[in-house]
Design a protein around this motif. Structure first.
Motif, PDB file in Angstrom:
ATOM      1  N   VAL A  81       0.841  -1.199   0.000  1.00 49.42           N
ATOM      2  CA  VAL A  81       0.000   0.000   0.000  1.00 49.42           C
ATOM      3  C   VAL A  81       0.874   1.245   0.000  1.00 49.42           C
ATOM      4  N   VAL A  82       0.527   2.186  -0.860  1.00 51.17           N
ATOM      5  CA  VAL A  82       1.162   3.512  -0.866  1.00 51.17           C
ATOM      6  C   VAL A  82       0.089   4.498  -0.412  1.00 51.17           C
ATOM      7  N   PRO A  83       0.134   4.948   0.855  1.00 52.54           N
ATOM      8  CA  PRO A  83      -0.925   5.805   1.385  1.00 52.54           C
ATOM      9  C   PRO A  83      -0.850   7.229   0.851  1.00 52.54           C
ATOM     10  N   GLN A  84      -1.930   7.967   1.072  1.00 51.15           N
ATOM     11  CA  GLN A  84      -2.012   9.345   0.582  1.00 51.15           C
ATOM     12  C   GLN A  84      -0.981  10.250   1.246  1.00 51.15           C
ATOM     13  N   ASN A  85      -0.856  10.153   2.544  1.00 51.30           N
ATOM     14  CA  ASN A  85       0.111  10.957   3.283  1.00 51.30           C
ATOM     15  C   ASN A  85       0.972  10.031   4.124  1.00 51.30           C
ATOM     16  N   PRO A  86       2.007   9.436   3.511  1.00 56.08           N
ATOM     17  CA  PRO A  86       2.818   8.464   4.247  1.00 56.08           C
ATOM     18  C   PRO A  86       3.535   9.093   5.438  1.00 56.08           C
ATOM     19  N   VAL A  87       3.442   8.420   6.565  1.00 53.95           N
ATOM     20  CA  VAL A  87       4.148   8.864   7.767  1.00 53.95           C
ATOM     21  C   VAL A  87       5.419   8.031   7.871  1.00 53.95           C
ATOM     22  N   LEU A  88       6.557   8.671   7.656  1.00 56.19           N
ATOM     23  CA  LEU A  88       7.834   7.978   7.662  1.00 56.19           C
ATOM     24  C   LEU A  88       8.675   8.482   8.833  1.00 56.19           C
ATOM     25  N   PRO A  89       9.452   7.592   9.453  1.00 55.57           N
ATOM     26  CA  PRO A  89      10.296   8.001  10.596  1.00 55.57           C
ATOM     27  C   PRO A  89      11.377   8.983  10.161  1.00 55.57           C
ATOM     28  N   GLU A  90      11.320  10.187  10.674  1.00 53.43           N
ATOM     29  CA  GLU A  90      12.177  11.275  10.218  1.00 53.43           C
ATOM     30  C   GLU A  90      13.670  10.989  10.384  1.00 53.43           C
ATOM     31  N   LEU A  91      14.029  10.236  11.415  1.00 53.80           N
ATOM     32  CA  LEU A  91      15.446  10.015  11.702  1.00 53.80           C
ATOM     33  C   LEU A  91      16.019   8.790  11.002  1.00 53.80           C
ATOM     34  N   PHE A  92      15.163   7.990  10.369  1.00 56.29           N
ATOM     35  CA  PHE A  92      15.640   6.833   9.622  1.00 56.29           C
ATOM     36  C   PHE A  92      16.287   7.301   8.321  1.00 56.29           C
ATOM     37  N   THR A  93      17.236   6.519   7.839  1.00 58.75           N
ATOM     38  CA  THR A  93      17.757   6.785   6.503  1.00 58.75           C
ATOM     39  C   THR A  93      16.772   6.233   5.473  1.00 58.75           C
ATOM     40  N   ALA A  94      16.908   6.712   4.239  1.00 56.46           N
ATOM     41  CA  ALA A  94      16.046   6.219   3.165  1.00 56.46           C
ATOM     42  C   ALA A  94      16.189   4.709   3.004  1.00 56.46           C
ATOM     43  N   PHE A  95      17.418   4.213   3.105  1.00 53.22           N
ATOM     44  CA  PHE A  95      17.648   2.773   2.961  1.00 53.22           C
ATOM     45  C   PHE A  95      16.916   1.997   4.059  1.00 53.22           C
ATOM     46  N   GLU A  96      16.943   2.492   5.276  1.00 55.71           N
ATOM     47  CA  GLU A  96      16.276   1.806   6.391  1.00 55.71           C
ATOM     48  C   GLU A  96      14.767   1.767   6.183  1.00 55.71           C
ATOM     49  N   VAL A 137      15.227  10.759   6.366  1.00 52.52           N
ATOM     50  CA  VAL A 137      13.916  11.039   5.789  1.00 52.52           C
ATOM     51  C   VAL A 137      13.530  12.499   5.992  1.00 52.52           C
ATOM     52  N   GLY A 138      13.873  13.051   7.161  1.00 56.78           N
ATOM     53  CA  GLY A 138      13.531  14.433   7.457  1.00 56.78           C
ATOM     54  C   GLY A 138      14.144  15.442   6.506  1.00 56.78           C
ATOM     55  N   GLU A 139      15.132  15.029   5.724  1.00 59.18           N
ATOM     56  CA  GLU A 139      15.797  15.926   4.786  1.00 59.18           C
ATOM     57  C   GLU A 139      15.179  15.873   3.396  1.00 59.18           C
ATOM     58  N   LEU A 140      14.229  14.971   3.185  1.00 60.56           N
ATOM     59  CA  LEU A 140      13.729  14.719   1.836  1.00 60.56           C
ATOM     60  C   LEU A 140      12.511  15.570   1.501  1.00 60.56           C
TER      61      LEU A 140
END
Length: 270
Positions: A81-96, A137-140
């Motif tokens: 699933v790709v949600p409308q407003n994905p909540v991603l952990p800001e401190l994780f790296t993109a790879f994580e 993630v917070g930088e993206l």
């Protein structure tokens, strides 16, 4: 061949029914778009397909099996699933974040192995996010996060990807980039992709087939040329529009004439 099929499905919340007797089928290599006015049940339909909402009546079949009988892990191995407003952990790296997509394939207390890391790398290459791998993630940007969410979905190695308004809050460049990516993956990897969209022009350009919802039911379904026309948009959205063949590919393009109150776009004056 795996398919996704809804048979007379009704969905709702508590005592309120939102969708009635929905029957449709999505096939591999096909991008199916769900369109309709606000409140017509587009997101509710996606939630039903994911198994988050249990049908009030009817059945949803994936690979011939009623999804009610599939546990969450088995369902996640088949569907992402790709949600409308994905909540991603800001401190994780993109790879994580993308690596999280491998969770359904890991047993209890099992850590990711070389195969999992390889799959994540390929998912990031396919979505052009590998250069973001070490960034937080917070930088993206919003578009980068959306591509990352699609990469995470691909890392699940699903047969079906459900996207709820994947272009919401994105500028036109990222809208085109996101839908180009979804269509490319759908056709090249023979995935079933089902997406809800507000923008009728984007829906017509990118979806192989459309389902138009109105008042909780399927109002029209078929190719973009069959579904999007002045009559259906007037009856479903209440807006006067002019629909004409796109000059490049002859798919339907929509221009606003007036809203349901008869207000026409005003000409800009200096």
């Amino acid at each position: 061949m795996l398919n996704l099929r809804l048979n007379k499905v009704s969905l709702g919340y508590g005592k309120r029914t939102v969708l009635y007797d929905i029957s449709l089928e999505a096939r591999p290599g096909e991008m199916l778009g769900i369109i309709g006015p606000n409140g017509s049940g587009k997101s509710t339909l996606i939630r039903g397909m994911t198994g988050l909402l249990q049908p009030i009546s009817g059945q949803i079949f994936l690979d011939g099996k009623d999804i009610v009988n599939l546990n969450r892990q088995d369902l996640a191995r088949l569907m992402a699933v790709v949600p409308q407003n994905p909540v991603l952990p800001e401190l994780f790296t993109a790879f994580e974040v993308v690596l999280m997509g491998r969770t359904p394939h890991l047993g209890l207390l099992r850590y990711e192995g070389e195969d999992d890391l390889f799959i994540v790398q390929k998912a990031m290459e396919a979505t052009q996010t590998l250069d973001l791998a070490e960034r937080r993630v917070g930088e993206l940007s919003g578009g980068e996060r959306q591509r990352l969410t699609i990469a995470r979905a691909l890392a699940q190695k699903p047969k079906v990807i459900l996207m709820d308004e994947p272009t919401a809050n994105l500028d036109i460049n990222y809208q085109i980039e996101t839908l180009n990516l979804a269509r490319h993956l759908c056709h090249r990897q023979e995935l079933i992709v089902v997406t809800t969209l507000h923008d009728l022009n984007l829906a017509a350009q990118y979806c192989d087939r459309l389902v138009m919802l109105s008042n909780g039911k399927v109002y029209s379904h078929g190719s973009p040329n069959m579904v999007i026309n002045s009559r259906t948009i007037k009856e479903v959205y209440g807006a006067e529009v002019y629909v004409y063949p796109h000059p490049v590919n002859e798919l339907p393009a929509t221009l606003i004439i007036s809203d349901k109150e008869g207000n026409k776009p005003s000409r800009k004056t200096s």
